[in-house]
Design a protein around this motif. Structure first.
Motif, PDB file in Angstrom:
ATOM      1  N   HIS A 153      28.380  38.150  37.479  1.00  0.00           N
ATOM      2  CA  HIS A 153      27.018  38.657  37.435  1.00  0.00           C
ATOM      3  C   HIS A 153      26.841  39.356  36.095  1.00  0.00           C
ATOM      4  O   HIS A 153      27.593  40.272  35.767  1.00  0.00           O
ATOM      5  N   GLU A 154      25.851  38.902  35.327  1.00  0.00           N
ATOM      6  CA  GLU A 154      25.621  39.409  33.970  1.00  0.00           C
ATOM      7  C   GLU A 154      26.933  39.384  33.194  1.00  0.00           C
ATOM      8  O   GLU A 154      27.571  38.351  33.113  1.00  0.00           O
ATOM      9  N   SER A 155      27.388  40.541  32.670  1.00  0.00           N
ATOM     10  CA  SER A 155      28.586  40.476  31.816  1.00  0.00           C
ATOM     11  C   SER A 155      29.886  40.659  32.607  1.00  0.00           C
ATOM     12  O   SER A 155      30.969  40.688  32.030  1.00  0.00           O
ATOM     13  N   GLU A 156      29.793  40.808  33.932  1.00  0.00           N
ATOM     14  CA  GLU A 156      31.011  41.030  34.719  1.00  0.00           C
ATOM     15  C   GLU A 156      31.446  39.746  35.417  1.00  0.00           C
ATOM     16  O   GLU A 156      30.616  39.004  35.950  1.00  0.00           O
ATOM     17  N   THR A 157      32.764  39.536  35.420  1.00  0.00           N
ATOM     18  CA  THR A 157      33.303  38.328  36.052  1.00  0.00           C
ATOM     19  C   THR A 157      34.503  38.683  36.924  1.00  0.00           C
ATOM     20  O   THR A 157      35.209  39.665  36.679  1.00  0.00           O
ATOM     21  N   LEU A 158      34.709  37.842  37.932  1.00  0.00           N
ATOM     22  CA  LEU A 158      35.906  37.943  38.765  1.00  0.00           C
ATOM     23  C   LEU A 158      36.731  36.696  38.441  1.00  0.00           C
ATOM     24  O   LEU A 158      36.310  35.574  38.725  1.00  0.00           O
ATOM     25  N   VAL A 159      37.880  36.940  37.789  1.00  0.00           N
ATOM     26  CA  VAL A 159      38.672  35.843  37.224  1.00  0.00           C
ATOM     27  C   VAL A 159      39.955  35.666  38.021  1.00  0.00           C
ATOM     28  O   VAL A 159      40.579  36.649  38.444  1.00  0.00           O
ATOM     29  N   ALA A 160      40.356  34.405  38.226  1.00  0.00           N
ATOM     30  CA  ALA A 160      41.623  34.131  38.922  1.00  0.00           C
ATOM     31  C   ALA A 160      42.780  34.191  37.926  1.00  0.00           C
ATOM     32  O   ALA A 160      42.714  33.581  36.857  1.00  0.00           O
ATOM     33  N   TRP A 161      43.814  34.934  38.297  1.00  0.00           N
ATOM     34  CA  TRP A 161      45.065  34.920  37.532  1.00  0.00           C
ATOM     35  C   TRP A 161      46.136  34.283  38.415  1.00  0.00           C
ATOM     36  O   TRP A 161      46.254  34.637  39.599  1.00  0.00           O
ATOM     37  N   ASP A 162      46.892  33.378  37.819  1.00  0.00           N
ATOM     38  CA  ASP A 162      47.994  32.742  38.551  1.00  0.00           C
ATOM     39  C   ASP A 162      49.181  33.702  38.539  1.00  0.00           C
ATOM     40  O   ASP A 162      49.768  33.967  37.482  1.00  0.00           O
ATOM     41  N   THR A 163      49.521  34.249  39.706  1.00  0.00           N
ATOM     42  CA  THR A 163      50.518  35.331  39.776  1.00  0.00           C
ATOM     43  C   THR A 163      51.601  35.024  40.808  1.00  0.00           C
ATOM     44  O   THR A 163      51.680  35.662  41.856  1.00  0.00           O
ATOM     45  N   PRO A 164      52.464  34.049  40.540  1.00  0.00           N
ATOM     46  CA  PRO A 164      53.500  33.693  41.508  1.00  0.00           C
ATOM     47  C   PRO A 164      54.557  34.792  41.642  1.00  0.00           C
ATOM     48  O   PRO A 164      54.715  35.622  40.740  1.00  0.00           O
ATOM     49  N   GLY A 165      55.253  34.761  42.766  1.00  0.00           N
ATOM     50  CA  GLY A 165      56.340  35.730  42.989  1.00  0.00           C
ATOM     51  C   GLY A 165      56.435  36.071  44.467  1.00  0.00           C
ATOM     52  O   GLY A 165      57.440  35.794  45.112  1.00  0.00           O
ATOM     53  N   HIS A 166      55.379  36.670  45.018  1.00  0.00           N
ATOM     54  CA  HIS A 166      55.358  36.922  46.470  1.00  0.00           C
ATOM     55  C   HIS A 166      55.403  35.584  47.197  1.00  0.00           C
ATOM     56  O   HIS A 166      56.123  35.421  48.183  1.00  0.00           O
ATOM     57  N   THR A 167      54.588  34.629  46.753  1.00  0.00           N
ATOM     58  CA  THR A 167      54.754  33.214  47.090  1.00  0.00           C
ATOM     59  C   THR A 167      54.463  32.443  45.801  1.00  0.00           C
ATOM     60  O   THR A 167      54.017  33.040  44.813  1.00  0.00           O
ATOM     61  N   ASN A 168      54.686  31.139  45.829  1.00  0.00           N
ATOM     62  CA  ASN A 168      54.358  30.381  44.608  1.00  0.00           C
ATOM     63  C   ASN A 168      52.924  29.855  44.643  1.00  0.00           C
ATOM     64  O   ASN A 168      52.551  29.004  43.850  1.00  0.00           O
ATOM     65  N   CYS A 169      52.129  30.365  45.584  1.00  0.00           N
ATOM     66  CA  CYS A 169      50.700  30.004  45.698  1.00  0.00           C
ATOM     67  C   CYS A 169      49.839  31.241  45.515  1.00  0.00           C
ATOM     68  O   CYS A 169      48.792  31.337  46.146  1.00  0.00           O
ATOM     69  N   HIS A 170      50.237  32.200  44.720  1.00  0.00           N
ATOM     70  CA  HIS A 170      49.530  33.485  44.733  1.00  0.00           C
ATOM     71  C   HIS A 170      48.587  33.645  43.538  1.00  0.00           C
ATOM     72  O   HIS A 170      48.982  33.467  42.399  1.00  0.00           O
ATOM     73  N   LEU A 171      47.330  34.006  43.851  1.00  0.00           N
ATOM     74  CA  LEU A 171      46.360  34.393  42.819  1.00  0.00           C
ATOM     75  C   LEU A 171      46.063  35.882  42.947  1.00  0.00           C
ATOM     76  O   LEU A 171      46.019  36.410  44.066  1.00  0.00           O
ATOM     77  N   CYS A 172      45.871  36.561  41.825  1.00  0.00           N
ATOM     78  CA  CYS A 172      45.210  37.859  41.841  1.00  0.00           C
ATOM     79  C   CYS A 172      43.808  37.621  41.288  1.00  0.00           C
ATOM     80  O   CYS A 172      43.593  36.743  40.445  1.00  0.00           O
ATOM     81  N   PHE A 173      42.855  38.397  41.744  1.00  0.00           N
ATOM     82  CA  PHE A 173      41.487  38.306  41.234  1.00  0.00           C
ATOM     83  C   PHE A 173      41.197  39.558  40.419  1.00  0.00           C
ATOM     84  O   PHE A 173      41.367  40.682  40.908  1.00  0.00           O
ATOM     85  N   VAL A 174      40.802  39.344  39.171  1.00  0.00           N
ATOM     86  CA  VAL A 174      40.657  40.456  38.231  1.00  0.00           C
ATOM     87  C   VAL A 174      39.188  40.603  37.856  1.00  0.00           C
ATOM     88  O   VAL A 174      38.559  39.649  37.376  1.00  0.00           O
ATOM     89  N   LEU A 175      38.654  41.792  38.106  1.00  0.00           N
ATOM     90  CA  LEU A 175      37.259  42.088  37.783  1.00  0.00           C
ATOM     91  C   LEU A 175      37.194  42.586  36.339  1.00  0.00           C
ATOM     92  O   LEU A 175      37.824  43.599  35.999  1.00  0.00           O
ATOM     93  N   LYS A 176      36.482  41.835  35.496  1.00  0.00           N
ATOM     94  CA  LYS A 176      36.456  42.140  34.061  1.00  0.00           C
ATOM     95  C   LYS A 176      35.020  42.345  33.579  1.00  0.00           C
ATOM     96  O   LYS A 176      34.108  41.701  34.097  1.00  0.00           O
ATOM     97  N   ASN A 177      34.881  43.200  32.582  1.00  0.00           N
ATOM     98  CA  ASN A 177      33.645  43.141  31.799  1.00  0.00           C
ATOM     99  C   ASN A 177      34.037  42.670  30.399  1.00  0.00           C
ATOM    100  O   ASN A 177      35.166  42.196  30.211  1.00  0.00           O
ATOM    101  N   LYS A 178      33.143  42.817  29.427  1.00  0.00           N
ATOM    102  CA  LYS A 178      33.431  42.227  28.102  1.00  0.00           C
ATOM    103  C   LYS A 178      34.641  42.859  27.438  1.00  0.00           C
ATOM    104  O   LYS A 178      35.339  42.221  26.659  1.00  0.00           O
ATOM    105  N   THR A 179      34.902  44.136  27.735  1.00  0.00           N
ATOM    106  CA  THR A 179      35.941  44.836  26.977  1.00  0.00           C
ATOM    107  C   THR A 179      37.175  45.220  27.784  1.00  0.00           C
ATOM    108  O   THR A 179      38.199  45.553  27.207  1.00  0.00           O
ATOM    109  N   SER A 180      37.101  45.235  29.114  1.00  0.00           N
ATOM    110  CA  SER A 180      38.258  45.754  29.853  1.00  0.00           C
ATOM    111  C   SER A 180      38.421  45.098  31.219  1.00  0.00           C
ATOM    112  O   SER A 180      37.528  44.412  31.712  1.00  0.00           O
TER     113      SER A 180
END
Ligand SMILES: [Fe+2]
Length: 266
Positions: A103-130
């Protein structure tokens, strides 16, 4: 702006589900639905339309509400490519860097984060700078990290944490898949009995409980009490060496693996 609702289920696993929504458009996504009725109640209360269901990984306690929520809202279900065939109702996959919601400048991005299982995503809420927040599923908990004995690998988990999270901004909020403050702080205390921050943060978490809320940490708080983020501490290293007598410790990774083993058997 994207806002977050943290929804708790009083099960033995103390599950969190999340609704991330746009104040302006009323569109929303749900991360790891456990109790579909609880999610539906909150969508209605806030006047939100569910666009997508996002699963961090395939374990049942993160996908239990998928089918009922999909049936009621017609939202599509998204998760990791390796989760195809393992997650009920999975419609589409998300790969590293894919945008799950914006929404506008904010995004929810998928990061591929294996370890707990090999199918694991974390979702990272980002704006333009952080990085504003991480929805970490079972990769990182308050004062702990996920175990690896249901489809994961501790060495892979270390690599994920080192490459993605050890140096993330301190202000980034952590939204884990479960409330494990109590047990994890107790473990932290056995590893670093002289760490005064543990009592301080336990008191903050206890104070929140009085209003049926949960203490939301950020990564600077985790670095004070989460032993997996404190591997350079001498007391912690000494304790890990002492309690894992048979193993050589010559790297940050070896301390991480030793600590993960201790937590598995604690
Ligand atoms: Fe899990």
């Amino acid at each position: 702006m994207l806002s977050v609702l943290q929804l708790f289920t009083h099960s033995p696993l103390r599950n969190f589900s999340y609704i991330v929504y746009s104040d302006r458009s009323g569109e929303a996504v749900c991360i790891d639905p456990y109790d579909a009725k609880l999610i539906l109640t909150h969508l209605k209360k806030h006047g939100l339309k569910l666009k997508s269901i996002l699963n961090t990984h395939e374990h049942n306690d993160h996908v239990a509400g998928n089918l009922e929520l999909k049936e009621e809202t017609k939202a599509l279900i998204y998760s990791h490519p390796n989760a195809l065939g393992k997650i009920p109702g999975l419609d589409e996959v998300l790969k590293e860097g894919d945008i799950a919601f914006s929404h506008e400048s904010e995004t929810l991005v998928a990061w591929d984060t294996p370890g707990h299982t090999n199918c694991h995503l974390c979702f990272v809420l980002k704006n333009k700078t952080s990085h504003k927040a991480v929805f970490s599923g079972d990769t990182i908990f308050n004062a702990g990290v996920g175990n690896c004995y249901r489809g994961g690998n501790p060495s892979t988990l270390y690599n994920t944490l080192k490459n993605r999270f050890f140096s993330i901004e301190g202000e980034t909020l952590l939204y884990p898949g479960h409330d494990y403050w109590d047990s994890n702080l107790n473990f932290s205390e056995t590893m670093e009995p002289d760490n005064k921050e543990i009592t301080k943060i336990r008191n903050l978490a206890e104070a929140k409980k009085e209003t049926s809320e949960f203490l939301v940490s950020d990564f600077s708080m985790e670095k004070k009490v989460n032993p997996f983020f404190r591997l350079e501490q001498t007391t912690l290293q000494n304790n890990i060496r002492e309690k894992n007598k048979e193993t050589d410790f010559d790297s940050e990774k070896s301390y991480f693996l030793g600590l993960r083993r201790l937590r598995d058997h604690w």
